[in-house]
Structure formats: structure tokens, C-alpha cells
Design a protein around this motif. Structure first.
Motif, PDB file in Angstrom:
ATOM      1  N   ALA A 113       0.596  -6.696   5.342  1.00  0.00           N
ATOM      2  CA  ALA A 113       1.323  -8.448   6.547  1.00  0.00           C
ATOM      3  C   ALA A 113      -0.014  -8.916   7.599  1.00  0.00           C
ATOM      4  N   GLU A 114      -1.520  -7.854   7.480  1.00  0.00           N
ATOM      5  CA  GLU A 114      -1.727  -7.820   8.889  1.00  0.00           C
ATOM      6  C   GLU A 114      -2.805  -8.740   7.827  1.00  0.00           C
ATOM      7  N   LEU A 115      -3.025  -8.853   6.922  1.00  0.00           N
ATOM      8  CA  LEU A 115      -4.285  -9.774   5.958  1.00  0.00           C
ATOM      9  C   LEU A 115      -3.325 -10.667   5.488  1.00  0.00           C
ATOM     10  N   THR A 116      -2.688 -11.073   5.372  1.00  0.00           N
ATOM     11  CA  THR A 116      -1.890 -12.430   4.844  1.00  0.00           C
ATOM     12  C   THR A 116      -1.366 -13.172   5.770  1.00  0.00           C
ATOM     13  N   ALA A 117      -1.000 -12.494   7.637  1.00  0.00           N
ATOM     14  CA  ALA A 117      -0.092 -12.952   8.332  1.00  0.00           C
ATOM     15  C   ALA A 117      -0.750 -13.815   8.774  1.00  0.00           C
ATOM     16  N   ASP A 118      -1.880 -13.949   9.108  1.00  0.00           N
ATOM     17  CA  ASP A 118      -2.389 -15.476   9.670  1.00  0.00           C
ATOM     18  C   ASP A 118      -2.986 -16.852   8.666  1.00  0.00           C
ATOM     19  N   ASP A 119      -3.016 -16.931   7.500  1.00  0.00           N
ATOM     20  CA  ASP A 119      -2.977 -17.785   6.177  1.00  0.00           C
ATOM     21  C   ASP A 119      -1.598 -18.178   5.704  1.00  0.00           C
ATOM     22  N   ARG A 120      -0.773 -18.763   5.578  1.00  0.00           N
ATOM     23  CA  ARG A 120       0.123 -20.074   4.999  1.00  0.00           C
ATOM     24  C   ARG A 120      -0.174 -19.814   3.300  1.00  0.00           C
ATOM     25  N   ARG A 121      -1.120 -20.006   3.023  1.00  0.00           N
ATOM     26  CA  ARG A 121      -1.523 -20.450   1.409  1.00  0.00           C
ATOM     27  C   ARG A 121      -1.581 -18.530   1.799  1.00  0.00           C
ATOM     28  N   VAL A 122      -0.946 -17.800   1.766  1.00  0.00           N
ATOM     29  CA  VAL A 122      -0.973 -16.219   1.010  1.00  0.00           C
ATOM     30  C   VAL A 122       0.251 -15.635   1.282  1.00  0.00           C
ATOM     31  N   LEU A 123       1.229 -15.712  -0.178  1.00  0.00           N
ATOM     32  CA  LEU A 123       2.240 -14.869   0.363  1.00  0.00           C
ATOM     33  C   LEU A 123       1.838 -13.294  -0.202  1.00  0.00           C
ATOM     34  N   GLY A 124       2.250 -12.344   0.779  1.00  0.00           N
ATOM     35  CA  GLY A 124       1.427 -11.066   0.313  1.00  0.00           C
ATOM     36  C   GLY A 124       3.080 -10.262  -0.341  1.00  0.00           C
ATOM     37  N   THR A 125       2.795  -9.389  -0.895  1.00  0.00           N
ATOM     38  CA  THR A 125       3.840  -8.339  -1.360  1.00  0.00           C
ATOM     39  C   THR A 125       3.838  -6.937  -0.655  1.00  0.00           C
ATOM     40  N   ALA A 126       5.240  -6.945  -0.579  1.00  0.00           N
ATOM     41  CA  ALA A 126       5.794  -4.612  -0.451  1.00  0.00           C
ATOM     42  C   ALA A 126       5.143  -4.336  -1.868  1.00  0.00           C
ATOM     43  N   THR A 127       5.030  -3.075  -1.550  1.00  0.00           N
ATOM     44  CA  THR A 127       5.011  -2.304  -2.961  1.00  0.00           C
ATOM     45  C   THR A 127       5.969  -0.811  -2.065  1.00  0.00           C
ATOM     46  N   VAL A 128       6.408   0.434  -2.692  1.00  0.00           N
ATOM     47  CA  VAL A 128       6.624   1.888  -3.405  1.00  0.00           C
ATOM     48  C   VAL A 128       5.920   2.517  -4.337  1.00  0.00           C
ATOM     49  N   LEU A 129       6.742   3.784  -3.927  1.00  0.00           N
ATOM     50  CA  LEU A 129       6.674   3.849  -5.219  1.00  0.00           C
ATOM     51  C   LEU A 129       8.477   4.569  -5.436  1.00  0.00           C
ATOM     52  N   PRO A 130       8.352   4.449  -6.607  1.00  0.00           N
ATOM     53  CA  PRO A 130       9.638   4.268  -6.740  1.00  0.00           C
ATOM     54  C   PRO A 130      10.328   5.752  -7.189  1.00  0.00           C
ATOM     55  N   GLY A 131      11.250   5.935  -6.277  1.00  0.00           N
ATOM     56  CA  GLY A 131      11.858   7.700  -6.344  1.00  0.00           C
ATOM     57  C   GLY A 131      10.642   8.262  -5.077  1.00  0.00           C
ATOM     58  N   GLU A 132      10.363   7.926  -4.113  1.00  0.00           N
ATOM     59  CA  GLU A 132       9.576   8.811  -3.656  1.00  0.00           C
ATOM     60  C   GLU A 132      10.682   8.452  -2.328  1.00  0.00           C
ATOM     61  N   PRO A 133      11.092   9.677  -1.040  1.00  0.00           N
ATOM     62  CA  PRO A 133      11.645   9.916  -0.643  1.00  0.00           C
ATOM     63  C   PRO A 133      11.862   8.244   1.015  1.00  0.00           C
TER      64      PRO A 133
END
Ligand SMILES: [Zn+2]
Ligand SMILES: [Zn+2]
Length: 315
Positions: A113-133
Motif C-alpha cells: 500500500a505504501e509503495l503504490t499509494a503515490d503512483d496512480r499508474r500502479v494498482l497494488g494487490t492485497a494478499t493473505v494465506l488462506p486459512g490463517e487466523p
């Protein structure tokens, strides 16, 4: 709960040999010539499959690739990767990452999020490990940070697309309207993965997900390699499935997808590269794609039109 899997992570070990898989030995790199910029006359290019990781994770991925995949031609960290592609004419990108152990995703999502916040040309993704708390909460928090899509990887994260623990993920993505980029193709089958990718990944499993989650926007990378025929049918029959071209039209791996997969529904197809984790020139794939003479409309859809409809790039 998952065991920690190999640190190697990616994705780009997307090697498949005549559908038989098994990357037993690392492949060689290509010394192919690279351009200083995208070729003249191409439509706008949006790269929907760029990897951005924190420095320590990138280093581990590269070490893994050297051992099991192929030499990494561009050892560029996150900021350098973005600068490199934009300086050469890429207009926008979707930035992907994934966590391989419980407890990592929140920090990785903050980094993205921090990496991509200032650049409108980049759409950042979120991740998670499925099944983790708190998996659902972690994803929701990531999306609330401004990340516009979700990225997961069945091989690295050791889950099948139709595992029950995936339902929480599909629910969050469906409710948020956030596209889910899910490496769900069964290749590369590699002894370096802790799972048998042919056992957990199959087009039929993905089809079950498409039926169960009609509001999900599911993007399967690598044209679903290597089940090209099955993914062609799924793409024609389901309005909640997209595919990306990443690495499979670069003429590096030993098989090419059938032409019909590239031309029959270009509004479902996006371009991607796996940059910077590549064994060949950064512009190889786009040049090969253009050389296929798919027609102006198809090329424009694949290179940017579909991507801009699917992903809500920052305004
Ligand atoms: Zn992948
Ligand atoms: Zn990838």
C-alpha cells in the motif's frame, strides 16, 4: 493451518513441458536483445502481472529461482522495477505478491500500500494465506488501505481453488468487487513445491468456484497453463473468468497456447509478464504477442482495454 512452504514462492517457475510438468532442472536464460522502450506503434500497454516484494523476500525468491527455475535477468527491487517499466513506456501495472507463512500478510499488504499509494499508474494487490487466523479481516484491511485487487497462489500457498478455507476469500472479494488473481493452473509441477500441483489444481475445481461465486471476478494467470482447452471452454461459458498471458506467449517455454484462446474473447484477456523475475528480455513477450497478428482490436483489448475495465486503477 499450513506448514510454511518453500521460500521460493513464485509463480514464474511457470515451466511446463508438453503438459507433463516437472521442472527437474533449472532452465537456462536467454541472451535475447532488449529494446530501450516499447516498440513504436503499439497500443497502450498495461502490465497486469508485475511482482513487487519487500527486499528480503525478493532476494529469497531470486535464490530459489536460480536453484529451481531459471536465472533472473533483472534483479530489481520494488521501486526500481516500477521505474524500469514506466521509463520504457508501460502505462500502468498491477503489482502482485503473496505470503507463504501465517502472520506475514498484514506487513506485506502495508508495504504494498505504501509503495503504490503515490503512483496512480500502479494498482497494488492485497494478499493473505488462506486459512490463517483472521484471513477475511486481513484482506478487508488490505483493501481498505487502497489495494484494489487480491493475489493468491495455489502452489506456494498449498491450497486447492475449491478448498473450504477459500470461501472466506471469495466472499470478501465478491462483496468488495475486488478482482482475485489466483494462480490456479497446475503448471509448473516442480519437485521444489511441497504440493503436487496436479493434485490440487484442475480446471474442474475452478469451474466449481465459478458456479458457486457468480459475483467473483476471477483472473487465472498464464492462460490456465497447461489446461488450455479446458480454460478456453471456461472462458467462453463463464462471465466471471479472466485470463492473463503471462509467460506463455513469450516462446521461452516449450508449448504455445492455441490461437483461439487469444482471439475468441479478448474482452476476457489481459497482458502480463512476471517482470522482474524473468530469464529473458523485458519486452520479449509483448513483441511476440504483437507478432502473432491477432488484429488491432484484439491487441488493444489484450494490451490495455480489458485491464482498464477489470481493474479500478486509481483515478
Ligand atoms: Zn503464476
Ligand atoms: Zn507471477
Amino acid at each position: 493451518m499450513h506448514e510454511p512452504v518453500n521460500d521460493g514462492l513464485c509463480c514464474a517457475a511457470d515451466v511446463f513441458r508438453d503438459g507433463l510438468g516437472a521442472l527437474a532442472e533449472p532452465l537456462g536464460g536467454l541472451e535475447d536483445e532488449e529494446g530501450e522502450a516499447l516498440p513504436e506503434g503499439l497500443p497502450d500497454v498495461v502490465d497486469c502481472h508485475v511482482h513487487l516484494f519487500p527486499p528480503a523476500i525478493f532476494e529469497r525468491i531470486w535464490a530459489w529461482f536460480e536453484r529451481y527455475g531459471w536465472p533472473i535477468r533483472y534483479r530489481l527491487h520494488a521501486q526500481e522495477t516500477m521505474r524500469f517499466l514506466f521509463a520504457r513506456g508501460v502505462k500502468q501495472m498491477v503489482a502482485l505478491h503473496y505470503s507463504h507463512k501465517p502472520g506475514l500478510a498484514r506487513d506485506m499488504n502495508r508495504f504494498m500500500a505504501e509503495l503504490t499509494a503515490d503512483d496512480r499508474r500502479v494498482l497494488g494487490t492485497a494478499t493473505v494465506l488462506p486459512g490463517e487466523p483472521d484471513a477475511a479481516a486481513i484482506l478487508r484491511e488490505g483493501l481498505a488501505l487502497g489495494l484494489g485487487a487480491v493475489k493468491l497462489h495455489c502452489h506456494v500457498q498449498c491450497m486447492a481453488p475449491d478448498d473450504p478455507e477459500m470461501d472466506a476469500i471469495y466472499r470478501v472479494c465478491s462483496e468488495a468487487g475486488a478482482p482475485l488473481v489466483l494462480h490456479a493452473g497446475r503448471e509448473p509441477k516442480s519437485p521444489a513445491y511441497k504440493v503436487d500441483t496436479y493434485a490440487i489444481c484442475a480446471a474442474e475445481r475452478v469451474e466449481k468456484v465459478l458456479h458457486r461465486w457468480p459475483d467473483l471476478k476471477l483472473l487465472v494467470p498464464h492462460l490456465g497453463a497447461d489446461e488450455f482447452e479446458a480454460y478456453h471452454r471456461l472462458m467462453l461459458e463463464h462471465d466471471n473468468l479472466w485470463l492473463d498471458t503471462t509467460m506463455v506467449v513469450a516462446e521461452y517455454l516449450p508449448t504455445m497456447p492455441p490461437r483461439k484462446l487469444l482471439v475468441d474473447r479478448p474482452e476476457r484477456l489481459v497482458y502480463g509478464t512476471d517482470f522482474p523475475n524473468l530469464p529473458y528480455a523485458w519486452d520479449r513477450e509483448v513483441k511476440k504477442l504483437a507478432a502473432l497478428d491477432l488484429g488491432d482490436e484484439v491487441l488493444a483489448a489484450v494490451l490495455h482495454g480489458t485491464a482498464r475495465e477489470l481493474f479500478a486503477f486509481p483515478e
